[in-house]
Design an enzyme around this catalytic site. Structure first.
Site, mmCIF file in Angstrom:
data_model
loop_
_atom_site.group_PDB
_atom_site.id
_atom_site.type_symbol
_atom_site.label_atom_id
_atom_site.label_comp_id
_atom_site.label_asym_id
_atom_site.label_seq_id
_atom_site.Cartn_x
_atom_site.Cartn_y
_atom_site.Cartn_z
ATOM 1 N N LYS A 217 -27.098 42.508 38.486
ATOM 2 C CA LYS A 217 -26.880 41.973 39.169
ATOM 3 C C LYS A 217 -28.356 40.388 38.901
ATOM 4 O O LYS A 217 -28.689 40.082 38.331
ATOM 5 C CB LYS A 217 -26.746 42.232 40.522
ATOM 6 C CG LYS A 217 -25.868 43.231 41.120
ATOM 7 C CD LYS A 217 -25.947 44.327 41.991
ATOM 8 C CE LYS A 217 -24.502 44.479 42.115
ATOM 9 N NZ LYS A 217 -23.423 44.017 41.761
ATOM 10 N N HIS A 218 -27.555 38.900 39.485
ATOM 11 C CA HIS A 218 -28.554 37.885 40.424
ATOM 12 C C HIS A 218 -29.485 38.061 40.529
ATOM 13 O O HIS A 218 -29.264 39.305 41.548
ATOM 14 C CB HIS A 218 -27.601 36.681 40.007
ATOM 15 C CG HIS A 218 -26.378 36.214 39.119
ATOM 16 N ND1 HIS A 218 -26.998 35.766 38.234
ATOM 17 C CD2 HIS A 218 -25.189 36.634 39.740
ATOM 18 C CE1 HIS A 218 -25.275 35.928 37.437
ATOM 19 N NE2 HIS A 218 -24.733 36.178 38.342
ATOM 20 N N SER A 219 -30.211 37.466 39.976
ATOM 21 C CA SER A 219 -32.111 37.916 41.184
ATOM 22 C C SER A 219 -31.918 37.307 41.921
ATOM 23 O O SER A 219 -30.652 36.231 42.788
ATOM 24 C CB SER A 219 -33.098 37.259 40.244
ATOM 25 O OG SER A 219 -32.765 37.231 38.933
ATOM 26 N N ALA A 227 -27.962 39.633 34.055
ATOM 27 C CA ALA A 227 -27.316 38.698 34.664
ATOM 28 C C ALA A 227 -27.537 37.385 34.944
ATOM 29 O O ALA A 227 -26.440 36.349 34.164
ATOM 30 C CB ALA A 227 -26.834 39.000 36.050
ATOM 31 N N ASP A 228 -28.693 36.938 35.193
ATOM 32 C CA ASP A 228 -28.835 35.338 34.749
ATOM 33 C C ASP A 228 -28.633 35.366 33.917
ATOM 34 O O ASP A 228 -28.864 33.659 33.534
ATOM 35 C CB ASP A 228 -30.557 35.061 35.527
ATOM 36 C CG ASP A 228 -30.539 35.933 36.884
ATOM 37 O OD1 ASP A 228 -29.715 35.719 37.984
ATOM 38 O OD2 ASP A 228 -31.754 36.100 37.388
#
Length: 584
Positions: A217-219, A227-228
């Site tokens: 998942k994004h930060s 994900a980033d």
């Protein structure tokens, strides 16, 4: 019954859910204690009330395991004592004793299961299937299998008397006899399609949930996760393909205004598709007063328009020139000095606006998420400064109702303002993202030896990584310009480009130079990325790509998300075999 924020928090081990653990706390302090907590991911945030414990009591609490947890206790005077930071693991049972003698560490009562076992299992399954597939191909192409097929092949008496015609006796195969899909594959640089295919496959997997693992998942705010990497890599590889495509068009005697018209047309289509996807994400009629204007495809379209216009107007049709040795080593940079000037100027504007633009009610140069963030003096005064200048520009020019309403960091920092991670200011540095890809493409066009290409890509990757590390001062949160996807900071662009250059180098050695891997199955996905992106967005949360899970475990979510991604890879393979390719 103990309370925190007005609800029960008693831990029942048998009822633990995904990303939860159990913490047993025992106190022999003869006074009432107040426990406070805050996740470590919430940088600079104040402790929040957790639970109140009567004198000499014990309690069992449910704790989240995604991020390390900071917790302390205080007496009646609310003076914090015994600050502890601990990363609990899923389904583990832990204990913490509060005594008069001082701080005690957290102890493990029941060991948690290994959290990454589902990922390792999925990797072993795919590795086994790949091994079986390749062994099967080797067996089918072996001399033994050829003799077996020849033995079982029926032939007529006429063939027995006259002999079967060999391929050498027949007419030579013309270009028209080759399958269209094969022709298309051979005319492209395989590494670029494989890179693009990896990006789109990873993007689908992440958007479908990534097994609900935090690193897929994004930060939350600053930092970098798997994900980033996906979105900036997609912009980067678009830059690589862009310069190759425009060079080919200019060499085919197309006028620059015709090439520019194609760039504008493609940008408009990408932006329009992005707006369409924003409207299709709702299950009811679109309220134009609340229509989100920015988005993934919108940023891709704008960045493509700026970089494509630069290249269409200034790119030289013939790239190789003769000259001194030093000039030849830098010809890919020297030929594009004017473009680099414009791109770096746009990145400079982003930095200047982010650090120097006055934002009403906020400190100049604030780069934080607002909300609970108190990393600046009197932090709670600036709780409405989400995103600093980037958020202010979007809310001012686009309006607060036309940007993303529920940013990913809201549940951690408890922000109230809308903020769009694909906002206007970040588009300026997205141009740098694309142009670093253009630079990789120029190297591919200017130098024809594999060693020359790989060395230059590696040098660029190391250079971008060093500059990014200096800008963030080798820290996650307290650097001059932190690595931040939400702000699309310069350090974020350079760090993701660093990994992109290095990954391209490895893929080029393995796929094109060494011929050790044909790039399957990502090769097919890389040849139809737009269909896969739009399709996976429309099919999100729909059967057979996903369904309502029964047990809500990482294993179940991972299997479902991998299954959904593999379905799209299969669709890409079928489209390739049917010679269906969508280009705009």
């Amino acid at each position: 019954m103990w309370e925190t924020n007005g609800k029960n928090v008693v831990c029942n081990f048998t009822a633990l859910k995904m990303d939860e653990a159990c913490l047993h706390i025992t106190s022999d302090i003869p006074n009432e204690l107040k426990l406070w907590k805050q996740v470590d991911e919430c940088h600079g945030c104040k402790y929040l009330p957790w639970v109140t414990m009567p004198p000499s009591s014990n309690i069992s609490l449910v704790v989240e395991t995604k991020y390390p947890l900071n917790f302390v206790y205080s007496g009646t005077e609310e003076k914090f004592d015994c600050g502890i930071t601990y990363h609990f693991e899923e389904y583990g049972v832990y204990g913490w004793n509060i005594t008069k003698e001082g701080c005690n560490p957290v102890t493990v009562i029941e060991e948690p299961p290994f959290p990454f076992l589902p990922i390792i299992g999925a990797f072993i399954i795919f590795l086994s299937l790949s091994l079986i597939w390749n062994l099967g191909k080797c067996a089918m192409n072996s001399e033994w299998m050829a003799r077996l097929r020849e033995r079982n092949h029926p032939f007529s008496e006429l063939e027995s008397d006259l002999g079967s015609p060999s391929s050498a006796e027949g007419p030579p195969m013309t270009r028209a006899d080759v399958m269209p899909a094969v022709r298309r594959q051979r005319a492209r640089v395989a590494t670029l399609d494989v890179f693009r295919g990896i990006c789109i496959a990873l993007m689908i997997f992440v958007n479908y949930g990534g097994g609900q693992y935090w690193f897929f998942k994004h930060s939350t705010w600053n930092g970098l996760t798997v994900a980033d990497l996906v979105y900036p890599w997609f912009l980067w590889i678009m830059g690589v393909s862009l310069v190759i495509s425009l060079r080919s068009q200019l060499r085919s005697s197309l006028r620059r205004r015709q090439v520019l018209a194609r760039v504008v047309k493609r940008s408009i289509i990408l932006f329009g598709l992005g707006l369409l996807l924003n409207t299709l994400s709702a299950c009811k009629r679109t309220d134009l007063r609340m229509l989100r204007l920015p988005g993934v495809l919108q940023r891709i379209g704008l960045a493509y328009l700026i970089v494509g216009t630069l290249e269409a107007l200034t790119l030289k049709p013939q790239g190789f020139q003769y000259g001194r040795w030093f000039t030849l080593q830098l010809q890919d940079v020297l030929d594009a000095w004017a473009q680099w000037f414009v791109v770096l100027a746009l990145a400079g504007i982003h930095v200047v606006l982010s650090l120097l633009l006055p934002v009403p009610g906020c400190p100049t140069g604030y780069l934080g998420p607002g909300g609970l963030d108190s990393s600046v003096p009197k932090g709670d005064i600036y709780q409405n400064c989400t995103g600093g200048a980037a958020g202010y520009v979007d809310r001012l020019l686009l309006g607060p109702d036309h940007i993303y309403q529920t940013p990913t960091f809201r549940h951690i920092y408890q922000t109230v303002l809308p903020f769009d991670p694909e906002g206007l200011l970040g588009t300026l540095t997205a141009v740098l993202n694309v142009y670093l890809g253009v630079q990789a493409g120029r190297i591919l066009l200017s130098y024809h030896y594999s060693v020359s290409r790989v060395i230059r890509w590696c040098v660029w990757g190391i250079f971008c990584g060093i500059v990014a590390a200096v800008l963030c001062r080798f820290q996650k949160d307290d650097g001059w310009i932190p690595v931040n996807k939400n702000l699309w900071s310069v350090s974020f662009v350079l760090l993701t480009a660093c990994f992109a250059f290095l990954l391209l180098s490895v893929l080029y050695l393995v796929v094109d130079a060494g011929k050790w891997w044909n790039g399957h199955p990502f090769l097919y996905a890389g040849m139809n990325p737009l269909i896969l992106y739009v399709g996976h967005e429309l099919a999100k949360n729909k059967f057979p790509w996903s369904w309502e899970p029964y047990y809500h475990t990482h294993t179940e979510f991972l299997a479902m998300d991998v299954w959904g991604t593999c379905l799209w890879l299969l669709i890409a393979f079928i489209l390739f075999k049917k010679d269906i390719f969508l280009s705009i």
